[in-house]
Scaffold this motif. Structure first.
Motif, short mmCIF file in Angstrom:
data_model
loop_
_atom_site.label_atom_id
_atom_site.label_comp_id
_atom_site.label_asym_id
_atom_site.label_seq_id
_atom_site.Cartn_x
_atom_site.Cartn_y
_atom_site.Cartn_z
N ASN A 33 -58.55 48.35 59.47
CA ASN A 33 -58.95 48.30 58.06
C ASN A 33 -58.08 49.23 57.23
O ASN A 33 -57.75 50.32 57.68
CB ASN A 33 -60.42 48.71 57.90
CG ASN A 33 -61.35 47.72 58.55
OD1 ASN A 33 -61.14 46.51 58.49
ND2 ASN A 33 -62.40 48.22 59.20
N GLN A 50 -54.47 39.39 62.36
CA GLN A 50 -55.76 38.77 62.61
C GLN A 50 -56.77 39.85 62.98
O GLN A 50 -56.44 40.85 63.61
CB GLN A 50 -55.66 37.76 63.76
CG GLN A 50 -54.93 36.50 63.36
CD GLN A 50 -54.89 35.47 64.48
OE1 GLN A 50 -55.05 35.81 65.65
NE2 GLN A 50 -54.69 34.23 64.11
N LYS A 51 -58.00 39.66 62.55
CA LYS A 51 -59.10 40.60 62.77
C LYS A 51 -58.90 41.92 62.04
O LYS A 51 -59.55 42.92 62.34
CB LYS A 51 -59.35 40.83 64.26
CG LYS A 51 -59.72 39.57 65.00
CD LYS A 51 -60.01 39.83 66.45
CE LYS A 51 -60.34 38.52 67.16
NZ LYS A 51 -60.58 38.68 68.56
N ARG A 53 -58.25 43.88 58.05
CA ARG A 53 -58.73 43.69 56.68
C ARG A 53 -58.06 44.68 55.74
O ARG A 53 -58.02 45.88 56.01
CB ARG A 53 -60.25 43.88 56.67
CG ARG A 53 -60.88 43.81 55.33
CD ARG A 53 -62.36 44.07 55.48
NE ARG A 53 -62.98 44.19 54.19
CZ ARG A 53 -64.19 43.79 53.90
NH1 ARG A 53 -64.94 43.26 54.84
NH2 ARG A 53 -64.68 43.94 52.71
N GLY A 86 -55.28 37.96 58.59
CA GLY A 86 -56.64 38.46 58.71
C GLY A 86 -57.39 38.22 57.41
O GLY A 86 -57.50 37.09 56.95
N THR A 87 -57.85 39.32 56.80
CA THR A 87 -58.67 39.22 55.59
C THR A 87 -58.08 40.08 54.48
O THR A 87 -57.75 41.24 54.70
CB THR A 87 -60.11 39.69 55.89
OG1 THR A 87 -60.64 38.91 56.96
CG2 THR A 87 -61.01 39.55 54.68
N VAL A 89 -59.21 41.31 50.66
CA VAL A 89 -60.27 41.36 49.65
C VAL A 89 -59.69 42.06 48.43
O VAL A 89 -59.48 43.27 48.44
CB VAL A 89 -61.52 42.10 50.17
CG1 VAL A 89 -62.58 42.17 49.08
CG2 VAL A 89 -62.07 41.42 51.42
N LEU A 120 -56.77 31.39 57.91
CA LEU A 120 -57.95 31.97 57.28
C LEU A 120 -59.24 31.36 57.84
O LEU A 120 -59.32 30.16 58.04
CB LEU A 120 -57.91 31.75 55.77
CG LEU A 120 -56.80 32.48 55.03
CD1 LEU A 120 -56.88 32.17 53.54
CD2 LEU A 120 -56.88 33.97 55.26
N LYS A 121 -60.21 32.22 58.07
CA LYS A 121 -61.51 31.76 58.55
C LYS A 121 -62.62 32.21 57.62
O LYS A 121 -63.77 32.18 57.96
CB LYS A 121 -61.77 32.28 59.96
CG LYS A 121 -60.82 31.69 60.96
CD LYS A 121 -61.16 32.11 62.37
CE LYS A 121 -60.19 31.44 63.32
NZ LYS A 121 -60.43 31.76 64.68
N GLY A 123 -63.84 35.07 54.21
CA GLY A 123 -63.87 36.50 53.92
C GLY A 123 -62.76 36.97 53.01
O GLY A 123 -62.78 38.10 52.55
N THR A 124 -61.76 36.12 52.75
CA THR A 124 -60.68 36.49 51.84
C THR A 124 -61.07 36.11 50.42
O THR A 124 -61.56 35.01 50.18
CB THR A 124 -59.37 35.80 52.24
OG1 THR A 124 -58.91 36.40 53.46
CG2 THR A 124 -58.29 35.96 51.18
#
Length: 134
Positions: A33, A50-51, A53, A86-87, A89, A120-121, A123-124
């Protein structure tokens, strides 16, 4: 004399806080993170694994050096990009938008390459963001 010393100390603290709000990134792989705030100046590709953020706080400016990629990686070897595996935000606010732009004194279209979203899965989020000169 005491007022002068206190004034100088306060001035140095203000300068220190102002300078700490600018972060230079010469390419980065984010695993885990991370949070960005203030002004971020990018001169090489940033990869969010990946995984992992990356959170970008409201009011942050993400500025890309013009036609520069010190990592010589990614899709374009001559211009920097953010590659999201990954993500990401990036939730700005109406009065505090997040800006992705060029750091050139006279910005032009194509100064930096892109924001790429791969695998992407969920959460973004990109909300109240300005994306220009890519």
């Amino acid at each position: 004399m005491n007022k002068l010393v206190i004034s100088l100390i306060l001035l140095l603290l203000i300068i220190n806080v102002s300078l700490s709000q600018i972060q230079r990134i010469d390419g980065q792989i984010i695993s885990g993170n991370a949070t960005w705030r203030g002004t971020i100046i990018i001169s090489g590709d940033v990869v969010i694994e990946q995984k992992s953020r990356l959170v970008i706080e409201p009011g942050t400016k993400v500025l890309f050096e013009e036609n520069q990629d010190v990592t010589k990686s990614g899709t374009d070897k001559t211009r920097s990009e953010i590659i999201v595996r990954g993500t990401l935000v990036a939730r700005g606010l109406p009065g505090r938008k997040i800006t992705f732009s060029s750091n050139a004194s006279s910005p032009r279209m194509g100064d930096w390459y892109s924001l790429q979203f791969l695998h992407l899965k969920g959460g973004t989020f990109l909300e109240y963001c300005v994306i220009e000169y890519a």
